[in-house]
Scaffold this motif. Structure first.
Motif, PDB file in Angstrom:
ATOM      1  N   ALA A 106      14.160  -4.531 -10.659  1.00  0.00           N
ATOM      2  CA  ALA A 106      14.305  -4.891 -12.070  1.00  0.00           C
ATOM      3  C   ALA A 106      13.790  -3.761 -12.942  1.00  0.00           C
ATOM      4  O   ALA A 106      13.025  -2.914 -12.497  1.00  0.00           O
ATOM      5  N   LYS A 107      14.241  -3.735 -14.175  1.00  0.00           N
ATOM      6  CA  LYS A 107      13.761  -2.683 -15.064  1.00  0.00           C
ATOM      7  C   LYS A 107      13.399  -3.246 -16.436  1.00  0.00           C
ATOM      8  O   LYS A 107      13.890  -4.289 -16.847  1.00  0.00           O
ATOM      9  N   ILE A 108      12.533  -2.525 -17.106  1.00  0.00           N
ATOM     10  CA  ILE A 108      12.249  -2.812 -18.512  1.00  0.00           C
ATOM     11  C   ILE A 108      12.606  -1.547 -19.260  1.00  0.00           C
ATOM     12  O   ILE A 108      12.164  -0.455 -18.901  1.00  0.00           O
ATOM     13  N   CYS A 109      13.443  -1.677 -20.266  1.00  0.00           N
ATOM     14  CA  CYS A 109      13.827  -0.502 -21.037  1.00  0.00           C
ATOM     15  C   CYS A 109      12.787  -0.212 -22.119  1.00  0.00           C
ATOM     16  O   CYS A 109      12.103  -1.118 -22.601  1.00  0.00           O
ATOM     17  N   ALA A 110      12.724   1.038 -22.502  1.00  0.00           N
ATOM     18  CA  ALA A 110      11.788   1.480 -23.540  1.00  0.00           C
ATOM     19  C   ALA A 110      12.018   0.717 -24.843  1.00  0.00           C
ATOM     20  O   ALA A 110      11.071   0.302 -25.521  1.00  0.00           O
ATOM     21  N   GLU A 111      13.298   0.509 -25.183  1.00  0.00           N
ATOM     22  CA  GLU A 111      13.638  -0.176 -26.434  1.00  0.00           C
ATOM     23  C   GLU A 111      13.113  -1.609 -26.425  1.00  0.00           C
ATOM     24  O   GLU A 111      12.591  -2.102 -27.421  1.00  0.00           O
ATOM     25  N   GLN A 112      13.266  -2.277 -25.268  1.00  0.00           N
ATOM     26  CA  GLN A 112      12.806  -3.665 -25.167  1.00  0.00           C
ATOM     27  C   GLN A 112      11.292  -3.728 -25.307  1.00  0.00           C
ATOM     28  O   GLN A 112      10.751  -4.579 -26.026  1.00  0.00           O
ATOM     29  N   ALA A 113      10.595  -2.812 -24.632  1.00  0.00           N
ATOM     30  CA  ALA A 113       9.128  -2.796 -24.678  1.00  0.00           C
ATOM     31  C   ALA A 113       8.645  -2.575 -26.115  1.00  0.00           C
ATOM     32  O   ALA A 113       7.739  -3.274 -26.589  1.00  0.00           O
ATOM     33  N   PRO A 151      20.955   3.413 -26.398  1.00  0.00           N
ATOM     34  CA  PRO A 151      20.466   2.219 -25.702  1.00  0.00           C
ATOM     35  C   PRO A 151      21.556   1.670 -24.763  1.00  0.00           C
ATOM     36  O   PRO A 151      22.741   1.719 -25.103  1.00  0.00           O
ATOM     37  N   CYS A 152      21.135   1.167 -23.600  1.00  0.00           N
ATOM     38  CA  CYS A 152      22.100   0.697 -22.597  1.00  0.00           C
ATOM     39  C   CYS A 152      22.777  -0.607 -23.064  1.00  0.00           C
ATOM     40  O   CYS A 152      22.351  -1.223 -24.040  1.00  0.00           O
ATOM     41  N   ALA A 153      23.805  -1.009 -22.334  1.00  0.00           N
ATOM     42  CA  ALA A 153      24.583  -2.196 -22.706  1.00  0.00           C
ATOM     43  C   ALA A 153      23.693  -3.433 -22.800  1.00  0.00           C
ATOM     44  O   ALA A 153      23.834  -4.253 -23.711  1.00  0.00           O
ATOM     45  N   ASN A 154      22.773  -3.546 -21.864  1.00  0.00           N
ATOM     46  CA  ASN A 154      21.863  -4.689 -21.847  1.00  0.00           C
ATOM     47  C   ASN A 154      20.995  -4.709 -23.112  1.00  0.00           C
ATOM     48  O   ASN A 154      20.836  -5.742 -23.763  1.00  0.00           O
ATOM     49  N   CYS A 155      20.478  -3.547 -23.483  1.00  0.00           N
ATOM     50  CA  CYS A 155      19.673  -3.442 -24.710  1.00  0.00           C
ATOM     51  C   CYS A 155      20.526  -3.693 -25.944  1.00  0.00           C
ATOM     52  O   CYS A 155      20.069  -4.317 -26.900  1.00  0.00           O
ATOM     53  N   ARG A 156      21.741  -3.189 -25.921  1.00  0.00           N
ATOM     54  CA  ARG A 156      22.616  -3.373 -27.097  1.00  0.00           C
ATOM     55  C   ARG A 156      22.812  -4.858 -27.360  1.00  0.00           C
ATOM     56  O   ARG A 156      22.730  -5.331 -28.495  1.00  0.00           O
TER      57      ARG A 156
HETATM   58 ZN   LIG Z   1      18.237  -0.526 -22.072  1.00  0.00          ZN
END
Ligand SMILES: [Zn+2]
Length: 200
Positions: A106-113, A151-156
């Motif tokens: 799993a990952k946490i993106c910088a934008e989400q954090a 930002p990746c698709a998930n972040c978008r």
């Molecule tokens: Zn992302």
């Protein structure tokens, strides 16, 4: 003898790399400000949100790049993000970095954090600007190869939903994507980000 004139002493007391870094930062800051003026004209003075954003450009770059130092990523693909909020005329900057331990994990993106940190300390509608720093790569969802990392698709999807649910208009949130070391950057609204990645 003046110590400052001694080349050896000077080499010890001056950090040329740091100096270049500072100069580069100032130039990037200047270019982003110019872009804001080009896009929004006098609104950057009359609109409170844009005014704070314009004044915070240098700090936003610095904080975004600083956060990259904390990134934990299995293939050293570091991404970091800074978020500017303005509430009762008080600007605040929050930051976050990416976390991914292995390819399958799993990952946490910088934008989400960074966004979660900002929302924890205020309201979603306080969010004025988002800066993302990283190295450009092809978007695995839309196939777009942008000059800077988006930002990746998930972040978008996630961040669009968060912003809308919190009463923030996607066209009012400014996104600036920058290189971690290069002076490459793009400036757009969150709404324009979505448009760029729309599949034709
Ligand atoms: Zn992302």
């Amino acid at each position: 003898m003046n110590f400052n004139e001694d080349p050896f002493i000077r080499s010890l007391t001056e950090d040329p790399e740091l100096f270049d870094g500072e100069k580069e930062l100032e130039m990037l800051e200047e270019k982003i400000r110019e872009k804001l003026v080009e896009r929004f004209g006098d609104n950057i003075y009359s609109d409170q949100r844009l005014n704070f954003l314009s004044q915070s450009v240098g700090q936003m770059i610095l904080k975004a790049r600083e956060a990259a130092e904390n990134a934990i990523q299995y293939r050293n693909f570091k991404v970091s993000c800074s978020v500017l909020t303005v509430r009762d005329r008080v600007p605040k900057i929050f930051k976050g970095n990416n976390l991914k331990l292995n390819q399958e994990g799993a990952k946490i993106c910088a934008e989400q954090a960074a966004l979660i940190s900002a929302i924890k300390n205020g309201k979603t509608s306080d969010i004025v600007g988002i800066f993302v720093a990283g190295e450009a790569q092809i978007d695995s969802n839309s196939g777009l190869y942008s000059p800077t990392l988006h930002p990746c698709a998930n972040c978008r999807e996630l961040i669009s939903t968060m912003l809308k649910a919190g009463g923030n208009e996607l066209k009012d949130v400014i996104l600036v994507t920058i290189g971690l070391k290069s002076d490459e950057f793009e400036l757009m609204t969150w709404e324009e980000l979505l448009q760029k990645h729309e599949k034709k």
